[in-house]
Design an enzyme around this catalytic site. Structure first.
Site, PDB file in Angstrom:
ATOM      1  N   THR A  14       0.855  -1.177   0.000  1.00  0.00           N
ATOM      2  CA  THR A  14       0.000   0.000   0.000  1.00  0.00           C
ATOM      3  C   THR A  14       0.895   1.232   0.000  1.00  0.00           C
ATOM      4  O   THR A  14       2.016   1.203   0.515  1.00  0.00           O
ATOM      5  CB  THR A  14      -0.879   0.047   1.250  1.00  0.00           C
ATOM      6  OG1 THR A  14      -0.047   0.205   2.416  1.00  0.00           O
ATOM      7  CG2 THR A  14      -1.678  -1.233   1.402  1.00  0.00           C
ATOM      8  N   GLU A  24      -5.556  -4.621   0.024  1.00  0.00           N
ATOM      9  CA  GLU A  24      -5.826  -5.700   0.972  1.00  0.00           C
ATOM     10  C   GLU A  24      -6.881  -6.687   0.483  1.00  0.00           C
ATOM     11  O   GLU A  24      -7.033  -7.767   1.055  1.00  0.00           O
ATOM     12  CB  GLU A  24      -6.282  -5.096   2.311  1.00  0.00           C
ATOM     13  CG  GLU A  24      -5.212  -4.311   3.046  1.00  0.00           C
ATOM     14  CD  GLU A  24      -5.132  -2.839   2.643  1.00  0.00           C
ATOM     15  OE1 GLU A  24      -4.576  -2.036   3.405  1.00  0.00           O
ATOM     16  OE2 GLU A  24      -5.633  -2.490   1.540  1.00  0.00           O
ATOM     17  N   TRP A  78      -2.078   7.386  -4.518  1.00  0.00           N
ATOM     18  CA  TRP A  78      -2.143   7.993  -3.195  1.00  0.00           C
ATOM     19  C   TRP A  78      -1.060   9.055  -3.014  1.00  0.00           C
ATOM     20  O   TRP A  78       0.059   8.909  -3.478  1.00  0.00           O
ATOM     21  CB  TRP A  78      -1.943   6.935  -2.113  1.00  0.00           C
ATOM     22  CG  TRP A  78      -3.017   5.899  -2.016  1.00  0.00           C
ATOM     23  CD1 TRP A  78      -2.913   4.584  -2.372  1.00  0.00           C
ATOM     24  CD2 TRP A  78      -4.344   6.064  -1.523  1.00  0.00           C
ATOM     25  NE1 TRP A  78      -4.092   3.933  -2.138  1.00  0.00           N
ATOM     26  CE2 TRP A  78      -4.990   4.815  -1.606  1.00  0.00           C
ATOM     27  CE3 TRP A  78      -5.051   7.149  -1.004  1.00  0.00           C
ATOM     28  CZ2 TRP A  78      -6.299   4.625  -1.203  1.00  0.00           C
ATOM     29  CZ3 TRP A  78      -6.364   6.951  -0.603  1.00  0.00           C
ATOM     30  CH2 TRP A  78      -6.968   5.706  -0.704  1.00  0.00           C
ATOM     31  N   LYS A 105      -6.121  11.053  -2.904  1.00  0.00           N
ATOM     32  CA  LYS A 105      -6.030  10.155  -4.043  1.00  0.00           C
ATOM     33  C   LYS A 105      -6.172  10.968  -5.318  1.00  0.00           C
ATOM     34  O   LYS A 105      -7.240  11.511  -5.605  1.00  0.00           O
ATOM     35  CB  LYS A 105      -7.106   9.069  -3.981  1.00  0.00           C
ATOM     36  CG  LYS A 105      -6.713   7.815  -4.738  1.00  0.00           C
ATOM     37  CD  LYS A 105      -7.588   6.653  -4.347  1.00  0.00           C
ATOM     38  CE  LYS A 105      -6.981   5.335  -4.815  1.00  0.00           C
ATOM     39  NZ  LYS A 105      -7.813   4.186  -4.466  1.00  0.00           N
TER      40      LYS A 105
END
Length: 546
Positions: free
Chosen positions: A180, A324, A439, A434
């Site tokens: 991430t 995830e 991100w 975002k």
């Protein structure tokens, strides 16, 4: 008990045996490359032999620093099926994040595109990259480079045969890994087992998800370094459909040409991509006759974009997911009992994040841990669980304690659920921005800005943007002797931030304020700032549209 473990290998076997002549088409720096499934499978087995000869085996991680093309797709099936782990690395991350990711994952081999070689060299650090034993440049030659132990891809596989005895793997064997983007700290690693990727692939094929069939022509524009291109290379192969890969840094003209020349029926990417394609189509005499549907995710799909593609005869399939979740979580298909609703009501449904994909469960809980009703008004945090949802982060026990509750992943997204079951994200628990599907850490930007000698305090929030969905805006308290107006400081700030971060992290606007509002605990109160400046146009259009 299952008679045989759920792994990725049978997907490639099926495609080769049932559809040997179907194509894998790739736009590369060498031009358009075409392989049949039969040739693709042979090359993948050559790569498997090469990986094994290089010592890659049980649990070893193979990093990729690559765009979307056929060679990357070969790594997708070879690395996991020899018992290793496919670790895709986002080349758009700051250098320090790339260093952390490579070191944390302990990659042994690293594939890199020619066009990204300079970026990798810029992020290279001897200590962080100590585990990397060899670099493989995607192509048939090695450009001049400072990296050591480098070969080209074609030389790497050419010395090996097209026969390979695939090992029998346990479905719990780690097969993939993505990180991430860091929001409040270092990026977090998510591992995918063979079974997780198998389950995600099977769910993706269903009509309630992406509905990929063998007569589809699939072009994933979402980068293959971005959560496995949303699993599309695996699902396309499982279906026996034709692959089309747009290669390095495709422009709207490149995408439209591929759609027309290859007969693309299904494609996917972030909203920014499809805004660009739409502008190109409107300005040029082209059609998208073959294109049936566009999957949009990464950021919310504007309702206006859905309407405009509908006018072209193209269905927008709005989807939501997370690293995830491998990543698919919801898809905004219209339920059959909504077909008699007005177009306005249908568009409103399609603009939501959508219905949970079969195989997953979710609940929405409030601050007291109670589930909220499905009325489209009450909101809470979205929790998800299922066979392709991770239950932990790689070597991050503290994060595991915060982000998981038993079998549930606490997504950090604040949502509502309407009476028809459509989920809509209304906010985030973390102040992450975002932009164009990528991100940006507001915390890191704040720390960098506050390191400037002319800044006393600073905070960064995401402001809505027509093209990029969100762009960062910095609220700055200048020091008493700063002596700069907002335009001058924005220009200076751009150069200052560029020392450590990509240029697209630079705030689009800087607002000078007397004091950053704070909560009762002394934290910066971004909610107050958002409310105070909600009606003001904070974005510098000329800068943000470059």
């Amino acid at each position: 008990m299952a008679g045989y473990d759920q792994t990725l290998r049978p997907f490639l076997w099926r495609a080769e045996r049932l559809h040997p002549d179907r194509e894998v088409v790739s736009r590369t720096h060498e031009g358009i490359v075409r392989n049949t499934y039969e040739e693709y499978a042979d090359r993948t087995r050559q790569l498997a032999n090469a990986l094994e000869d290089a010592g890659i085996g049980d649990g070893d991680r193979v990093g990729t620093f690559c765009w979307n093309h056929h060679r990357h797709a070969e790594v997708y099936f070879a690395a996991p099926n020899v018992g290793g782990q496919l670790h895709t690395i986002n080349p758009l991350l700051p250098a320090e994040h790339i260093q952390y990711i490579v070191e944390n994952a302990a990659d042994r081999l690293l594939f890199v595109d020619q066009s990204l070689l300079e970026a990798l060299e810029g992020a290279h650090d001897a200590a962080a990259f100590e585990s990397v034993e060899q670099y493989v440049v995607m192509g048939s030659e090695v450009p001049e480079t400072d990296l050591e132990s480098v070969t080209d891809y074609e030389s790497f596989i050419d010395a090996h045969g097209t026969e390979y005895d695939w090992p029998e793997l346990d479905e719990d064997q780690p097969a993939g890994m993505c990180y991430t983007s860091g929001t409040t700290g270092k990026p977090k690693g998510v591992e995918y087992t063979q079974q997780m990727l198998w389950s995600h692939t099977m769910a993706s094929l269903t009509p309630q998800a992406l509905e990929i069939d063998e007569d589809d022509v699939v072009m994933p524009v979402v980068p293959m370094f971005h959560v496995n291109a949303w699993g599309m290379p695996f699902a396309t192969t499982a279906a026996g459909a034709k692959h089309v890969y747009p290669g390095p840094s495709p422009e709207p003209e490149d995408l439209v040409r591929l759609i027309q020349e290859e007969g693309v029926t299904l494609t996917a990417g972030v909203p920014t991509v499809w805004l660009g394609v739409l502008e190109y189509v409107q300005e040029h005499d082209v059609d998208l006759d073959s294109l049936e549907r566009v999957v949009i995710g990464g950021s919310a799909a504007p309702e206006s974009l859905i309407r405009q593609y509908d006018d072209l005869g193209v269905e927008v399939v709005h989807a939501w997911g997370m690293t995830e979740l491998s990543p698919l979580g919801t898809v905004a298909h219209l339920k059959s009992d909504l077909e008699d609703r007005s177009p306005e009501q249908q568009y409103a449904k399609q603009a939501k994040q959508g219905l949970i994909v079969p195989g997953l469960e979710f609940k929405v809980v409030d601050d007291d841990g109670e589930e909220v009703p499905w009325n489209g008004e009450d909101f809470g945090e979205l929790w998800v669980r299922g066979p392709w949802v991770t239950d932990s982060y790689f070597e991050r026990p503290q994060a595991n304690e915060v982000d998981f509750e038993g079998s549930w992943l606490k997504t950090g997204d604040i949502v509502t659920v309407d009476e028809d079951g459509y989920i809509q994200i209304v906010d985030r628990t973390k102040d992450v921005i975002k932009s164009g599907g990528e991100w940006i850490s507001s915390v890191e930007l704040e720390n960098k800005i506050m390191a400037h000698e002319a800044v006393s305090e600073a905070t960064v929030v995401g402001a809505p943007h027509e093209k990029w969905q969100e762009r960062p805006v910095a609220f700055v308290v200048p020091t008493d002797d700063a002596g700069m107006d907002e335009d001058e400081f924005l220009a200076e700030l751009e150069a200052f931030i560029a020392e450590d971060y990509p240029d697209w992290w630079t705030p689009d606007a800087v607002v000078h304020i007397d004091e950053v509002p704070k909560t009762a605990t002394g934290k910066f109160d971004k909610k107050t700032l958002r409310e105070e400046y909600a009606d003001e146009d904070l974005l510098v259009t000329e800068e943000s549209d470059d």
